[in-house]
Design an enzyme around this catalytic site. Structure first.
Site, short mmCIF file in Angstrom:
data_model
loop_
_atom_site.label_atom_id
_atom_site.label_comp_id
_atom_site.label_asym_id
_atom_site.label_seq_id
_atom_site.Cartn_x
_atom_site.Cartn_y
_atom_site.Cartn_z
CG HIS B 62 -1.98 -1.15 1.02
ND1 HIS B 62 -2.35 -1.99 2.06
CD2 HIS B 62 -2.67 -1.59 -0.06
CE1 HIS B 62 -3.22 -2.87 1.61
NE2 HIS B 62 -3.44 -2.66 0.34
CG ASP B 86 -7.32 -3.69 0.16
OD1 ASP B 86 -6.75 -2.60 0.43
OD2 ASP B 86 -6.91 -4.44 -0.74
CG ASP B 155 -4.79 -1.98 -5.02
OD1 ASP B 155 -4.27 -3.07 -5.29
OD2 ASP B 155 -5.21 -1.69 -3.88
CD GLU B 158 -0.92 -12.67 -10.15
OE1 GLU B 158 -0.31 -13.11 -11.13
OE2 GLU B 158 -0.94 -13.23 -9.05
N PRO B 162 -11.99 -10.00 -13.54
CG PRO B 162 -12.71 -9.05 -11.53
CD PRO B 162 -12.38 -10.35 -12.17
#
Lengths: 275, 275
Positions: B62, B86, B155, B158, B162
């Site tokens: 992050h 998240d 973000d 892989e 989607p």
């Protein structure tokens, strides 16, 4: 049948690799030795259930143990490698144009023997005429040699089994004395995610012996956490003062003159460990 | 009974973590979502069997997705995060003193909902008044907004499920247009050990769109190989020209002003991939 080798890197976490075949498995005088052929990383040397090296990623560890110290010393003629019976560090040491003699001292002759047989791309350099291979206790060898080496590299397992004494202040003091007056020492010192206390204590001990102490990292996929630390102790030369332009471009795949200083810049949580 | 979660990071290699309990497991509209509590890494978000983030090492990913781009832009006021439901990247974005508004667009509202519930240390920042959370298709959002953002961060998972369309030249072109005239784009771009071809093709595509393209790495223990790459595309500012002294010291655990330029220095085999 699918065969998978799993190394529990901690009590609760591990890596797992699909195995084509087991090439050798033997309880030597010192440790449980295996060489297995894995589909992802090629042949893999495993000592006491810990991955030591693999054909696919071995270049990182071997280059990064050897080259930062060799590039820091202005004229590294005599080099000692303690441990490292697979020969990978010796192969890298011999790439440096100044090296005249490289001595390998590994306590376990079986590691040398089986590496030559099953990992020739790594161990082949052990037959070079500049290399002297001794099957002996590295701790004793250090204490029997004074003022002799320009660079000493410690390529040990983690501090279990025969490697325990290679993580002591007494060993570092012996290395200091085995080095010439401007010598450099470097050791693999595990990873900061699972072994923070070990890194702290090694750093403290090396600082008591050497005036210049620097830690750097490299990415090794098959080692715990993927980030490995190396600790360098130096009597005179500071690796951070080496100019990029002074480093020869060698036949490497990880280390480069550009990476030399950058690899010493640590993530903040690792900086904090060493305070 | 011992319960272990194993992610096959490649067909023949994986990581395995001992599990205390499964907190949620659900097939959402877009993916298989699980949050498990592991003994080594704490709570772990797993999408389509791939570790997305864990409580123990989430700070690396992050911080390293957010701060290099924010430190490169002299005044990053409006920031868009595509994916990242998240909330971890948003938390880091809000640490930067210049940010006035951060928009999160994640296609899967369930990731946001369960992260808020089970990963409050990561997702808590989503409730900040500077944040706008949209459950929407990031690709569409990009194409509906022109000349609007200072920094756009991708973000994504892989490139399966989607996220496939987030690794296309058309997406990078849309991002270019959604950015202001001096905007910066950054995306996670997988690892060079197992996904070399992906890194090469992303690099080629981003170069066709942005005049300045730079790749940097960070160590993330629970991601394949432990070494992750990020690709930055910039219209005007070069991250390598940022002075260390110009970067604010923030409350981070991995990124630091000292690391800013060093993280762009790549191992030789990664340099070679990008040639």
């Amino acid at each position: 049948m699918e065969l998978w080798f799993t190394e529990k890197q901690t009590e609760h976490f591990g890596i797992t690799a699909k195995v084509r075949e087991t090439l050798v498995r033997e309880q030597t005088q010192y440790q449980d030795l295996a060489i297995i052929d894995t589909l992802e990383f090629g042949r893999m040397l495993v000592l006491d259930d810990m991955v030591m090296t693999t054909e696919k990623d071995e270049f990182v560890y071997h280059e990064m143990l050897a080259h930062p110290a060799l590039a820091t010393h202005p004229n590294p003629r005599r080099v000692l490698v303690v441990g490292g019976g697979d020969g990978g560090v010796i192969r890298e040491v011999l790439k440096h144009p100044d090296v005249e003699k490289a001595v390998l001292v590994d306590i376990d002759g079986k590691v040398i023997e089986y590496s030559k047989r099953f990992l020739p791309g790594i161990a082949g350099a052990l037959d070079d005429p500049r290399v002297e291979v001794l099957v002996n206790d590295g701790y004793m060898h250090i204490h029997d040699h004074k003022n002799e080496y320009d660079v000493i590299m410690v390529d040990s397992t983690e501090p279990v089994g025969p490697a325990v004494q290679l993580f002591t202040r007494g060993f570092y003091q012996g290395i200091y004395e085995a080095l010439r007056e401007d010598g450099i020492f470097v050791a693999q010192t595990d990873n900061p995610w699972f072994k923070a206390e070990l890194i702290k204590s090694v750093n403290r001990d090396v600082r008591e012996v050497f005036p210049i102490v620097r830690v750097y990292t490299a990415n090794i996929p098959t080692y715990p956490s993927g980030m490995w630390t190396f600790t360098m102790g130096s009597k005179k030369y500071d690796p951070l003062e080496v100019e990029e332009s002074a480093i020869p471009e060698m036949d490497t795949k990880y280390y480069s003159p550009r990476l030399h200083r950058a690899c010493f810049v640590l993530p903040k949580f690792v900086e904090d460990l060493l305070k």
